[in-house]
Design a protein around this motif. Sequence first.
Motif, mmCIF file in Angstrom:
data_model
loop_
_atom_site.group_PDB
_atom_site.id
_atom_site.type_symbol
_atom_site.label_atom_id
_atom_site.label_comp_id
_atom_site.label_asym_id
_atom_site.label_seq_id
_atom_site.Cartn_x
_atom_site.Cartn_y
_atom_site.Cartn_z
ATOM 1 N N VAL A 299 0.870 -1.174 0.000
ATOM 2 C CA VAL A 299 0.000 0.000 0.000
ATOM 3 C C VAL A 299 0.904 1.220 0.000
ATOM 4 N N LYS B 202 1.195 5.289 0.410
ATOM 5 C CA LYS B 202 0.415 6.357 1.042
ATOM 6 C C LYS B 202 1.194 7.663 1.046
ATOM 7 N N GLY C 252 -8.644 12.015 1.584
ATOM 8 C CA GLY C 252 -8.983 10.597 1.465
ATOM 9 C C GLY C 252 -8.502 9.955 0.177
ATOM 10 N N VAL D 37 -4.214 7.244 -0.632
ATOM 11 C CA VAL D 37 -3.876 5.846 -0.308
ATOM 12 C C VAL D 37 -4.135 4.960 -1.526
ATOM 13 N N GLU E 158 3.757 0.392 2.556
ATOM 14 C CA GLU E 158 3.323 -0.427 3.678
ATOM 15 C C GLU E 158 3.000 -1.836 3.231
ATOM 16 N N GLU E 159 3.166 -2.771 4.097
ATOM 17 C CA GLU E 159 2.718 -4.143 3.874
ATOM 18 C C GLU E 159 1.196 -4.115 3.689
ATOM 19 N N LEU F 120 -2.342 -5.495 4.341
ATOM 20 C CA LEU F 120 -2.983 -6.395 5.296
ATOM 21 C C LEU F 120 -4.250 -6.946 4.665
ATOM 22 N N GLU G 8 -12.417 -5.199 7.387
ATOM 23 C CA GLU G 8 -12.142 -3.874 7.929
ATOM 24 C C GLU G 8 -13.273 -3.437 8.850
ATOM 25 N N LYS H 191 -16.503 1.309 1.802
ATOM 26 C CA LYS H 191 -15.738 2.382 1.145
ATOM 27 C C LYS H 191 -15.830 2.354 -0.379
ATOM 28 N N LEU I 86 -5.013 0.229 10.525
ATOM 29 C CA LEU I 86 -4.767 0.716 9.162
ATOM 30 C C LEU I 86 -4.461 2.200 9.207
ATOM 31 N N GLU I 87 -5.253 2.901 10.032
ATOM 32 C CA GLU I 87 -5.054 4.349 10.157
ATOM 33 C C GLU I 87 -5.810 4.815 11.382
#
Length: 452
Positions: free
Chosen positions: A145, A147, A154, A157, A189-190, A192, A196, A218, A286-287
Amino acid sequence: MSAASRRVLVVGSGGREHALAWKLARDGAEVISAPGNAGTAQVGENVPIQACDIPGLVALARDRDIDLTVVGPEAPLVAGIVDAFQASGRRIFGPTARAAQIEGSKLFCKQILHRGDVPTAMFREFRTPQRARDFLEAREDVPVVVKADGLAAGKGVFVCPDRAAALEAIATLSEDPQFAAAARGILVEERLDGREVSVMAITDGRTIVTLPALQDHKAAYDGDQGPNTGGMGAYCPTPFVDAELMADIEARILVPTVHSMRRAKVPFQGVLFAGLMLTPQGPKVLEFNARFGDPECEALMVLLDSSLLEILDASVDRRLESIQPPSWKSGASVTVVMASEEYPGSVAKGRPIRGLDAAAAIDGVEVFHSATRFADGPSPRSVVNDGGRTLAVTAVGETLARAKLRAYSAVREIRWSGAWCRKDIADKGIDHVRMLAASDADPAAGPTGARL
Ligand code: AMP
Ligand code: GLY
């Protein structure tokens, strides 16, 4: 001071802010919204000052003798609205600009999580796009990912299935002017995998009050297809977080994050919103956001029986440990976002919306406005759309399935040219409840003990 004489300012103009204004009005407060929308005008007064006009809002709070200000969106928080209010001696609910960096800077967030030993995806941070590219070229081709470090409405990402997609994301971040400020730092980022969920907690910097877990939707279209959006619907509580998992999320994620911020001398007061992935190794962050989620807030407010005003007051006055845990309606809620044509692209505005009264007349339904205004004069007949996510149609029910039925009956009453919504909001939760029932497991959900 009694609630009846309290004057509260809600900053923002979306469905989240309408839900907050609605709940605070029910709690007995006189509500002023800035700038608000056609929905907030029905529960209080709108004043046309934008959410990022911090001096204008401080002056409004002074001139109208506002007793408590509640901030909806992240931008004014990151820009220092709380600091400005505090400097002029006015009460405000939310984190300072430094504390809001937990949302405003993904790197700051990772540092706080690292110091608190909070589970999250592994990552590397790069100060130039070339370094990020070199890193990706030198390692195995796996999903990652990408970012942007800073706030990017928004859009910063990119979930990338392979190296080629990741390189493309880096090119977009470094070339597209809309990311110029946010992409000063780039995180890789890895990725995942898992389910969610959204978990929010109100904190005064020391004590937390955890709110029931929700699931957002989302992707724009049914079956989680299509482009990413601000959120097309939510439901509460989600059966994917049972009481045991919630206790784990509090103990391993929320409490250590609050402590880590305090130890870093950046105490967080306000709403801490954890976007979590439920992975086979347990929940991972995640955030973090520094505010209520939208549309999560709408689905929460209709279930909250206790006074929101009292909880927010206790957070501002740093005495959360002295209040009773909030009580929640049994059952569940579902929020379906009705969007305008072309969303998440740019939409045509000013289309008349019909059927709002008929929808709101359905038992258990609240129609929160996300982007509306009056075309001429404050009458329900003159409401027009004023943005992409336009309405957040919300319903409660004894079960999740019943809440969903009601929400969609209300959606069917409402029409405007180009209106659309996802048809499958809450389905994952409903299927899971059925599966649990078929396997005879205990379907208790959430910290409220509410049964679905
Ligand atoms: P946003 O809320 O716009 O920051 O979008 C972030 C979204 O990207 C999350 O809701 C996830 O769906 C996805 N995401 C972020 N980080 C990861 C990760 N490490 N692994 C998988 N998906 C992620
Ligand atoms: N619904 C996700 C958010 O508010 O960021």
